[in-house]
Motif scaffolding. Structure first.
Motif, PDB file in Angstrom:
ATOM      1  N   TYR A 165       0.812  -1.215   0.000  1.00  0.00           N
ATOM      2  CA  TYR A 165       0.000   0.000   0.000  1.00  0.00           C
ATOM      3  C   TYR A 165       0.844   1.263   0.000  1.00  0.00           C
ATOM      4  O   TYR A 165       0.341   2.364   0.139  1.00  0.00           O
ATOM      5  N   MET A 168      -6.123   2.721  -6.759  1.00  0.00           N
ATOM      6  CA  MET A 168      -6.116   1.717  -5.703  1.00  0.00           C
ATOM      7  C   MET A 168      -7.255   2.085  -4.766  1.00  0.00           C
ATOM      8  O   MET A 168      -7.097   2.879  -3.850  1.00  0.00           O
ATOM      9  N   GLU A 187      -8.744   0.640  -2.371  1.00  0.00           N
ATOM     10  CA  GLU A 187      -8.632   0.379  -0.933  1.00  0.00           C
ATOM     11  C   GLU A 187      -8.123   1.625  -0.208  1.00  0.00           C
ATOM     12  O   GLU A 187      -8.509   1.905   0.927  1.00  0.00           O
ATOM     13  N   LEU A 188      -7.226   2.351  -0.901  1.00  0.00           N
ATOM     14  CA  LEU A 188      -6.624   3.523  -0.256  1.00  0.00           C
ATOM     15  C   LEU A 188      -7.651   4.603   0.050  1.00  0.00           C
ATOM     16  O   LEU A 188      -7.491   5.386   0.976  1.00  0.00           O
ATOM     17  N   ARG A 189      -8.720   4.598  -0.779  1.00  0.00           N
ATOM     18  CA  ARG A 189      -9.722   5.633  -0.590  1.00  0.00           C
ATOM     19  C   ARG A 189     -10.801   5.215   0.397  1.00  0.00           C
ATOM     20  O   ARG A 189     -11.523   6.048   0.915  1.00  0.00           O
ATOM     21  N   TRP A 190     -10.963   3.902   0.601  1.00  0.00           N
ATOM     22  CA  TRP A 190     -11.993   3.438   1.528  1.00  0.00           C
ATOM     23  C   TRP A 190     -11.839   4.088   2.888  1.00  0.00           C
ATOM     24  O   TRP A 190     -10.732   4.304   3.353  1.00  0.00           O
ATOM     25  N   LYS A 191     -13.016   4.294   3.524  1.00  0.00           N
ATOM     26  CA  LYS A 191     -12.966   4.970   4.813  1.00  0.00           C
ATOM     27  C   LYS A 191     -12.209   4.141   5.858  1.00  0.00           C
ATOM     28  O   LYS A 191     -11.376   4.639   6.607  1.00  0.00           O
ATOM     29  N   GLY A 244     -10.210   1.590   5.148  1.00  0.00           N
ATOM     30  CA  GLY A 244      -9.107   0.856   4.488  1.00  0.00           C
ATOM     31  C   GLY A 244      -7.933   0.641   5.437  1.00  0.00           C
ATOM     32  O   GLY A 244      -7.430  -0.472   5.584  1.00  0.00           O
ATOM     33  N   TYR A 245      -7.533   1.748   6.076  1.00  0.00           N
ATOM     34  CA  TYR A 245      -6.363   1.666   6.942  1.00  0.00           C
ATOM     35  C   TYR A 245      -6.596   0.687   8.085  1.00  0.00           C
ATOM     36  O   TYR A 245      -5.738  -0.128   8.424  1.00  0.00           O
TER      37      TYR A 245
END
Lengths: 332, 332, 332, 332, 332
Positions: free
Chosen positions: D292, D299, D301-305, D307-308
Motif C-alpha cells: 500500500y 487503488m 482500498e486507499l480511498r476506503w474509509k 481501508g487503513y
C-alpha cells in the motif's frame, strides 16, 4: 586348455605339450618334474589331471574348482590308504588386467606343489603364468630345476604385477589431492570414496596373502627346500611393502577427505559471508530510503532545501564507514 | 666411489684406500678387519666387491642394489657349495638432508656385516657414514676393534641424526597451534595436513626399523658379540623414544585440527550472528518506515502534529529495547 | 520332539525313530553310532536323554538348556566316579529364517559329540539340521560313518546358510549407496544405521564362532579324527570369508554414511546459496525502489522526464551485471 | 650433593654421610649395605661414585647422566674382565611439583641396584626420595634390611605421588563438563584440549613404566628376592590403576568435547532460528506496508474509509496467525 | 560384623556364629572347613581374623582393607618362616544396588581362599554374599563341601547380579534410540553421553575381572580342584557375554549419537529452508511494491486505469510460479 612342460632336474626342457596318456610314465621318472597349467579347463580335463592322475584330496579339489576370496595354503600328507603323494595346495590372487571392474580386480590362481610336479589352475588368462612359462622354457637352467623354484618365480611375478596398479592408484590420489583443494565438487567426493574403497579392497587382498606367504617365509613346509626360504621371504617382503603403501594411501585419502569436507563447508561459509556483506552494505540506504518514504505531514527534513542532499550524503558516508569498519575487522 | 679402511683387532688403523687387488690378501689376515664403503659405486665396483670379492648370496645383492622402502635384516649362513662366509645383510634408512622433498626424506643404507668385514653401500652421501669413518680413523682404539662395534656406531649416528628433524617438526607444530587459534585460514589446514603426513611418514619409517633393531636388542644374531648387545639395545631405545615422540606429535596434530575446524565453523557462526544482529537492529525502523509509507487516505497518525516525532521516538526506543534485550540474553 | 538315527560304522542306516528303551542297548553295540536330535523337547525328554541315558556333566546340561549368546566348546573327560564317556559339548548359532527380527536372527544349536553318538539340541526348527539328516539317510556311505563326520556336515551346512543372508545384505548396501547419492532423506540415514547394526551383529556372531572353530581347525580335540581336521579347517575358512565380507560391508557403510552426511549438509549449503542468490538479484531493484520512494521535495531526478526510464535501466543493468559477476565467479 | 646411608642387614642404621674414602671399605663388609643418593651432583662426584667406586658399565653411566623420556631397566652381569658386580640399572619418572609446565611434569630418577648397594641419581629434588630416606632412617628395621626393599619403598612412594595430580585432573574434568554444558566458549575448547594433552602425556609416561615394572612383577630379576616380588606386583597394580584412570579420563574428555562441539553448533542453530523468527513475524507487516506504499492512481482500498483499519487488522491477525502456526509446529 | 559357618566335608552344617576363641580349634579339624564373612568389620575384628587367626601376608591384608578399583588374584605360598598356609587372595567387584551413583556402582569383595577356609571381607552389604550364605546353609550337601565350591557359588551369584543392571541399560538405550529420532533435544544428548559413560564404566569393571577369572578358567591355581575348573570357566563365560553385550551397547550408542547429531543439524537445515521459502515467496510482492512506491512523475503505469490490477495480477502469478517452480525442484 592344458599346457604341460617337463624339465630335467638339471634344468633342461625335456618335453612340451605332453599327451595325457604319457603323463603317468613321466611322473615315475625321478629325473624329471612336470608343470601342468590348467587354464579355464573343461570338467573332463580337471577330472583327469586332479583326480585320475594325481588323486588329490577331494577337499583341495573342491577348494580349487570353487571361486574363493580367501587365499590359503594347506599341506596334505597322505595316509596309508591315500593314493596321492605329499603336496601343498595354495590359493593366491593375481591382479587381473583383463577384467574391467576397478584397478584391483583379481583372478584366483591355485597351486598344487609336489616333489616332482607343479599344477597351476586358473579360470582366466594370468599374465604372470605365461611370462613365467616363457622364462622357464627359455632361460631354463637357473629357474627350472625344481617345482619349488618355479613356484617362487610365479609368486614373485604375481607380486611384481601389483606394482603398475599401485602406481596408477598413487597418481589418482595425487590428482584427487589437487582437486579437493582447487575445485571440490560432488564428483570429487565420489572419486575419493571410490579410490578409498579400492585401497581397502587392496588391503583385504594383500592381508591374507601376507599371512600365507609368512608361513613360507618362516620355512614351515617340508616341500620348500631350506635354501629357497630366503627367496620366499623376499616375496613376503614385497607384499609387506605393498601393504605399507596401502596404509600410506589410506592415510593420504583420509587427509584428502578432511580437506574436501572442510573446503565444502568453507564454501557455505563464504556464501553466508556474501549474504551478510550485501545486507551490511545496503542497510544504510534501505534505512534512510524507508524512513523518508513515510508520509507524515510534518517531516521538516523533507521540506529542507538540501534535505535530499544531506540524506544522500549520510547514506553514502555511513555505507562507506560500515564497509571500512568491517573491512578493518577482517570480516571480509 | 669406494673407500676402504683396514683396522687391526687392537684397534689401530692398518691401511686406507686399499688397492682392489690387495683386498683378498688382507681378508685372509685374521688380525685385521676391513670396512669397505661403496658410495654410489659403478656397476663394476659393485660387481667386484659384492660378487667377486665376497661372493655374497645373489638375493642379498639384488636387495642391496634395488631401492626399497622396507628395512630388513637377514642372516646368510653358507652351505657346503657356497663360497661366502656367514654374514648379516641389513637395510636401514637414514634421514637425508641433501634431498629436498620434506623433512624426512630418507636414503637407504645397506650393510654386509661379517666376522672380519663390514661393507656399507649407499647411493648418495650419508653424513653418518662419513662422520663414523672420521671417528673410526681418529679415535680408533675404542671404536674400531671389530666390525660389530663399527656397525653399532653407524646405527647410533643414524638414529641421532633423526633428532634435528624431530626438533624442526616440534617447532612447526607449536607454530601451527598458535596459528590455528589466532588466524585459521585455508593455508593453515594445508600446513596441518602436510605436517601430519610427514609425521605419518616418520612413523612408517621408524616402525619397521624398530622391529629390525629389536632383533639385535634381543641378541638374535651370532655375529654380534653378547657384550655389545646392550649397545644395540641402546640404539633400539633411541628409536623407541622417536616413535613415542611421533605418537605425541600425531596426538597434538589431531588436537590442532580439532581447534582449526572449530575455529573455522565458529567464524561462520559469527557471521550468521552479525547478519542476525543487523536484521534485529534495523527491524523497528524498517517496520515503522514501511508502515507509514502507505498511502491510505485516512491514516490519522500522518496528520497529527507530533506524529513524526512519536514515530521516530517509538523507533529509537524499540531499537534500543531490542538491542538491550538481546544483549542481556547474551546473544551478542 | 526326538528324532533318532542309528548308523553302522560301514555307513548304512541301521534304524530310525528308535524307542527310548532300546537306546541303551544300541549304545553298547560298537558297530553302531547314534544321532539323537532333540527339537524343542519336553523337559522329560531332555531329562531322559541328557541325564539318564548319557549322564552328561550337569554344567553342560545347564549350558545346553539355557539360551546363550556366546558359542563355546568344552571337552568333558570323565573321572573315576563319573558315569559319562569322553565327549565334546559345543554351542553354535545358525541363521534362523523363521524368526522375523532382522536378517541375522540366530538360533542356538547345541552338540554333544562322543565316540559313538551325536546329540543335537535346539529350541526351534533349524534347516541345516533337517537337511543334514536327509542327506545322511539318503547318501549314507560317505557322510554317515562316524559322528565327527556328521558334525562336520552340520557345521558346513550352518555356515553355508549364512550366505543367502549375506547376499541380501550386499544388495541392501548397494541400494543404500545409490540412495545416499541420489535422494538422501531421514529414512536413508535410518536404513544405513539399521544395516550397520546388522553387520555389527553379524560380526559379533561370527567372531566367537570363528574362535571355536579355530580350535577344531588346529586339531585340538581327540574326538575329531586327524584326517577330518582339514574338513573342519574348511568350515573355518568359510567363517573367515564371512568375517572378511562383514569387514568389507562395515567399510562400505562407513563410506555411505560419509556420502549421506555430506549430501545432507550440501543441501543446506544449496539452500543458503539460493537465499543469497535471491538477495543478490533483488538488491538493485530494492535499493533504487526504496531510494526513489522517498518524499523529499527537492529530488530533481523524480521530476526529470526520463528519470523513471533511467532508474529502470540502471536497475536492469546493475541486476544483470551482478548476476553476470557472480556467475563468472562461479558462485552459482 | 651426595647423601649416603649405611644399614646393617639387621636393619639398623650404621652410619650417615660417609666420607668418600671410607666407602670402598664399607662395601666389602658383607653385613652392611649402602644407599648413596646423588642429587644434582657435580661431574666429579658422578665420576667418583659411578666410575671409580663401582666401575659401572659405561653405557649405563651414559644413560644415567643423559636426560631421557623412556623408562628402562637393564641387568648388567659382569664378564671376567669387568670390575663391577651384578647390578640392575633402572630409569623411572616421578611427578615433579617443583616444575611449573603442566600437572605431569616429571623428573628422571636413576637406580643402580646391587646385592649390597643402591645408588639413586637425579637432577632435581624428588620428594619421594627424601621421604623414603627419612622413613628408612627412622623406621629402620622393617624397611632397611636390603637394597631391594628400599627400592620397593622408593617405587611405591613415586607411584603414590601420582595420586594428588590425578585428583587435580579429575576435578578439572568435572569442571569442564559443567562448563561445556552451561557456557561453552573458545576458552572451554582450549581447556578441554589442554587437559586432553595432559592425560595423553600421563598415558605416555605410565605406559612404558608399567612395562618396566611388569618385568619386576614377573620376577625376572635375580637381584630381587622372590618373597619381595608380590610387593613389586603391588606397585605394578598401582600403575595399572593409574592407567585405567587415564583411560577413563580420555573417554570423559572425548564425551565433553562432543558436548562442546554440539553446544557450539547449537548456538549457531539458535541464531539462525532467531533470524527466521524475526523474518516470519515481520513479513505480514512488510508485505502490506510495501504493497500500500504503491502510488497507483486507482487503488480503491486507499480511498476506503476503513481501508487503513482493515489493513492494520489484517496485518495484526496474520502476524498472530503466523506466530501461532510456527509456535504449534514447535519451530520456536 | 562377623558371621561364621563351619561345614563338614560331607557338606553338613557343623556350627554357626562360632565364638572367636573356638576358631583355632575348628581349623585344626581336617573334617571341617570354615567360612568367615566380615561385613564392615571393626579394626579389632579385622586384626583378629586376618592377622592373629590366619597370619595372612601383610600385603594381602593391606590390599584387602584399602579400597581399590582393580580386581586381582594372587597366590601366597608360605616360606619356612611364614606362619600362614597356602592361600589365594582375590579382589572382585559386585554391583551394588544400595549405592545411588549410577547403575554400575560397585562394592569391593575380598576373598581369602585356603584348603579349609574361606574368608570374605566387604565394607557394605552385598546381596550375593547373603544369598550364597542362605543357600549354603539350606541346600548344603551340594554346595558346601569345600571352600572352592562356595567361592564358585559366590562368583556365579555376583556375575548373575550384573544382569538386571544390564537389562535396565538395554531399556534405556532403546528409549534413547526413539528419542533421538523423534524429539532430539539437549537433554537427549546429555542422556546419551551419560549412558555411554556408564557402559564405558561397565567395560572397565568387567575387563580386568575377566582377566582374573580367565586365570581360574585356565586352571592356574592348585587350590581349585581340577573338576571345578569347568565351573569357573562357566563364570568366565558369563563375564564374556556381559562384555560382548557392553560392546553391542557401545556400538548402539555410537549409532544413536550419529542419529542425534544428524537430526540436530537437520533442524538447522530446516529452519534455513523456511527462511529461504519465506524470502522466495515474498520476493515478487516486495519487488513490485517497492518499485511502484517510487515517486517519479512520469511513471505511466501508475496512471493506467488497470495498472493496479495488472500489478496485483503479476504479483500473484509470479508468486505462484515461483512457489510451483521450487516445489517441483523439490526444494520444499
Amino acid at each position: 586348455m592344458i599346457r604341460s612342460l617337463a624339465f630335467t632336474t638339471q634344468g633342461r626342457l625335456h618335453s612340451k605339450d605332453i599327451e595325457m596318456f604319457l603323463m603317468p610314465t613321466l611322473l615315475t621318472d625321478t629325473n624329471l618334474f612336470l608343470w601342468i597349467d590348467l587354464e579355464n579347463p573343461t570338467p573332463e580335463e580337471t577330472k583327469f589331471v586332479l583326480e585320475e592322475l594325481f588323486h588329490f584330496h577331494p577337499l583341495s579339489i573342491k577348494d580349487c574348482v570353487e571361486a574363493s576370496l580367501a587365499p590359503k595354503v594347506e599341506e596334505y600328507s597322505p595316509k596309508e590308504e591315500d593314493r596321492f603323494a605329499l603336496y601343498l595346495f595354495m590359493v593366491i590372487h593375481a591382479v587381473d588386467y583383463s577384467r574391467k571392474d576397478g584397478v584391483f580386480a583379481t583372478s584366483e590362481l591355485n597351486f598344487f606343489l609336489g616333489k616332482n610336479f607343479l599344477i597351476t589352475y586358473h579360470d582366466c588368462h594370468i599374465r604372470s603364468v605365461s611370462l613365467t612359462e616363457d622364462r622357464a622354457v627359455k632361460g631354463t637352467m637357473h629357474i627350472a630345476r625344481a617345482p619349488d623354484r618355479v613356484a617362487y618365480n610365479l609368486l614373485d611375478s604375481i607380486v611384481d604385477n601389483y606394482k603398475p596398479a599401485l602406481e596408477e592408484l598413487s597418481l589418482e590420489i595425487a590428482e584427487l589431492e589437487q582437486e579437493a583443494l582447487a575445485n571440490p565438487s560432488k564428483a570429487t567426493l565420489n572419486k575419493i570414496l571410490q579410490v578409498k574403497k579400492e585401497v581397502l579392497h587392496l588391503r583385504q587382498i594383500i592381508g591374507p596373502q601376507r599371512e600365507v606367504l609368512a608361513r613360507f617365509a618362516r620355512g614351515e613346509f617340508k616341500l620348500i627346500r631350506p635354501h629357497l626360504v630366503p627367496y620366499y621371504r623376499n616375496v613376503y617382503d614385497g607384499l609387506f611393502q605393498i601393504s605399507e603403501l596401502a596404509q600410506l594411501y589410506t592415510d593420504s585419502l583420509t587427509g584428502i577427505l578432511q580437506v574436501y569436507l572442510n573446503m565444502s563447508s568453507n564454501q557455505t561459509g563464504e556464501v553466508v559471508k556474501l549474504l551478510t556483506l550485501i545486507t551490511v552494505i545496503t542497510t544504510p540506504l534501505m534505512m534512510i530510503g524507508t524512513w523518508y518514504g513515510m508520509n507524515f505531514d510534518h517531516m521538516h527534513e523533507l521540506r529542507w532545501k538540501h534535505g535530499y542532499l544531506v540524506a544522500a550524503s549520510v547514506m553514502v558516508i555511513s555505507t562507506l564507514v560500515t564497509y571500512w569498519y568491517f573491512k578493518r575487522k577482517k570480516w571480509f
